[in-house]
Write a protein that holds these residues in place. Structure first.
Motif, PDB file in Angstrom:
ATOM      1  N   ARG A 136       4.771   2.723  -3.338  1.00 22.03           N
ATOM      2  CA  ARG A 136       3.532   2.417  -4.046  1.00 22.03           C
ATOM      3  C   ARG A 136       3.667   1.136  -4.874  1.00 22.03           C
ATOM      4  O   ARG A 136       2.771   0.276  -4.867  1.00 22.03           O
ATOM      5  CB  ARG A 136       3.158   3.596  -4.942  1.00 22.03           C
ATOM      6  N   GLU A 137       4.780   0.995  -5.578  1.00 22.54           N
ATOM      7  CA  GLU A 137       4.933  -0.126  -6.521  1.00 22.54           C
ATOM      8  C   GLU A 137       5.373  -1.422  -5.846  1.00 22.54           C
ATOM      9  O   GLU A 137       4.942  -2.507  -6.243  1.00 22.54           O
ATOM     10  CB  GLU A 137       5.925   0.267  -7.614  1.00 22.54           C
ATOM     11  N   LEU A 138       6.227  -1.330  -4.809  1.00 20.78           N
ATOM     12  CA  LEU A 138       6.735  -2.539  -4.167  1.00 20.78           C
ATOM     13  C   LEU A 138       5.863  -3.003  -3.004  1.00 20.78           C
ATOM     14  O   LEU A 138       5.781  -4.198  -2.713  1.00 20.78           O
ATOM     15  CB  LEU A 138       8.164  -2.315  -3.655  1.00 20.78           C
ATOM     16  N   LEU A 139       5.204  -2.051  -2.335  1.00 20.33           N
ATOM     17  CA  LEU A 139       4.460  -2.385  -1.118  1.00 20.33           C
ATOM     18  C   LEU A 139       2.962  -2.127  -1.225  1.00 20.33           C
ATOM     19  O   LEU A 139       2.209  -2.470  -0.315  1.00 20.33           O
ATOM     20  CB  LEU A 139       5.019  -1.587   0.071  1.00 20.33           C
ATOM     21  N   GLY A 140       2.512  -1.504  -2.314  1.00 21.26           N
ATOM     22  CA  GLY A 140       1.094  -1.215  -2.464  1.00 21.26           C
ATOM     23  C   GLY A 140       0.591  -0.105  -1.565  1.00 21.26           C
ATOM     24  O   GLY A 140      -0.610  -0.029  -1.259  1.00 21.26           O
ATOM     25  N   TRP A 141       1.502   0.755  -1.134  1.00 26.32           N
ATOM     26  CA  TRP A 141       1.122   1.870  -0.249  1.00 26.32           C
ATOM     27  C   TRP A 141       0.220   2.838  -1.000  1.00 26.32           C
ATOM     28  O   TRP A 141       0.518   3.242  -2.116  1.00 26.32           O
ATOM     29  CB  TRP A 141       2.384   2.573   0.225  1.00 26.32           C
ATOM     30  N   ALA A 142      -0.890   3.216  -0.375  1.00 24.61           N
ATOM     31  CA  ALA A 142      -1.853   4.136  -0.991  1.00 24.61           C
ATOM     32  C   ALA A 142      -2.236   5.199   0.030  1.00 24.61           C
ATOM     33  O   ALA A 142      -3.202   5.024   0.781  1.00 24.61           O
ATOM     34  CB  ALA A 142      -3.084   3.378  -1.481  1.00 24.61           C
ATOM     35  N   PRO A 143      -1.473   6.288   0.095  1.00 26.59           N
ATOM     36  CA  PRO A 143      -1.753   7.309   1.114  1.00 26.59           C
ATOM     37  C   PRO A 143      -3.150   7.898   0.975  1.00 26.59           C
ATOM     38  O   PRO A 143      -3.627   8.135  -0.137  1.00 26.59           O
ATOM     39  CB  PRO A 143      -0.664   8.359   0.875  1.00 26.59           C
TER      40      PRO A 143
END
Length: 299
Positions: free
Chosen positions: A276-283
């Motif tokens: 979430r913090e390094l790649l902006g992943w938002a499941p």
């Protein structure tokens, strides 16, 4: 990108390969047979036939590719060593697929309050020490000029994006229930697993290919549930009576030692910030119970 993926005929690797192909990447998948190669070609991919023991082939494919994803086995050290050999000094991405049973406690279906975080992993059990050592090898490849990452997946649910394959854990419960007419869980089913939907897994791999900082470990999770709750949701979806407790020895007879003790009978509660913090992943999918009740039987 030209991406080489081992395990491209499997559930995780096949879904990743399909997702990346849809995003415009060119995927070459390692498969074990001509039949599997034909499956990939029908989905718009290339294929090479071989195994994880084909060291020279793995090195060659890693050198030719712009990025490599190992989704075939979390436990085959020789394959990982070969892929790193082919990538070292290139600064190319290498995404290695691990699994969160590395923190599994083989509790026999009892619950726990213990939660693990990235950078705060427990000492590996004897059953999982070899897998953890491979994870460490991948992370250390960052010192050899490889943009490496370990994506440590939790319980994955959802239907395959690509080739028609099942995930690991919930389909085993479903198969046993269809065979016996009773949904069963190991012990009392109080054990809890973090989980994630396959669509969100595929999106994370795509993000990591582009922006992964070398040597990063990711727990891949977007929720958690107990096996008691998951098996009761399954029973409800199937129109069966309440899920039943099952002694560990009976579960082992049905599913084998590894699956009964770790895949279905342990706790694996983890939290991941790095994606979430390094790649902006938002499941987008965060309820395995909702999926079991509404979507599981549609596959």
């Amino acid at each position: 990108m030209n991406i080489f993926i081992s395990g491209a005929a499997g559930f995780i690797g096949g879904s990743i390969a399909t997702g990346l192909t849809r995003k415009g990447h060119h995927v070459t998948g390692l498969v074990r047979s001509a039949e599997q190669a034909d499956e990939l070609k029908a989905l718009g991919m290339s294929a090479v036939v071989g195994t994880l023991d084909d060291k020279a082939l793995l090195i060659e494919q890693a050198r030719k590719a712009d990025a490599v994803i190992n989704a075939a086995s979390s436990d085959h050290r020789g394959a990982v060593e070969a892929l790193i050999e082919g990538l070292k000094g290139s600064n190319k991405p290498f995404l290695h697929t691990s699994g969160s049973s590395i923190v599994g406690d083989a509790s026999g279906g009892k619950g726990t309050d213990k939660i693990y975080y990235e950078g705060q992993l427990p000492a590996a059990t004897p059953d999982k020490a070899a897998r953890v050592a491979i994870d460490d090898l991948v992370l250390a490849a960052a010192q050899q000029g490889v943009r490496s990452a370990v994506l440590c997946n939790t319980l994955i649910y959802g239907h395959s994006l690509g080739v028609n394959r099942d995930s690991v854990q919930l389909p085993r419960l479903l198969k046993q229930a269809r065979k016996s007419g009773v949904v069963r869980h190991v012990g009392t089913g109080g054990n809890i697993w973090s989980n994630v939907h396959i669509d969100d897994v595929v999106e994370l791999y795509a993000l990591a290919l582009e922006n992964n900082p070398a040597g990063t470990f990711y727990f891949v999770e977007s929720g958690e549930a107990s096996f008691l709750d998951m098996s009761n949701a399954m029973a409800h979806a199937m129109g069966l009576g309440k899920a039943q407790d099952w002694p560990l020895k009976d579960a082992e007879a049905e599913w084998g030692y590894e699956m009964a003790n770790y895949g279905l009978g342990s706790n694996s509660r983890v939290r991941g910030k790095n994606a979430r913090e390094l790649l902006g992943w938002a499941p987008k999918r965060t309820s395995v119970i909702e999926w079991i009740e509404n979507d599981m039987l549609k596959g």
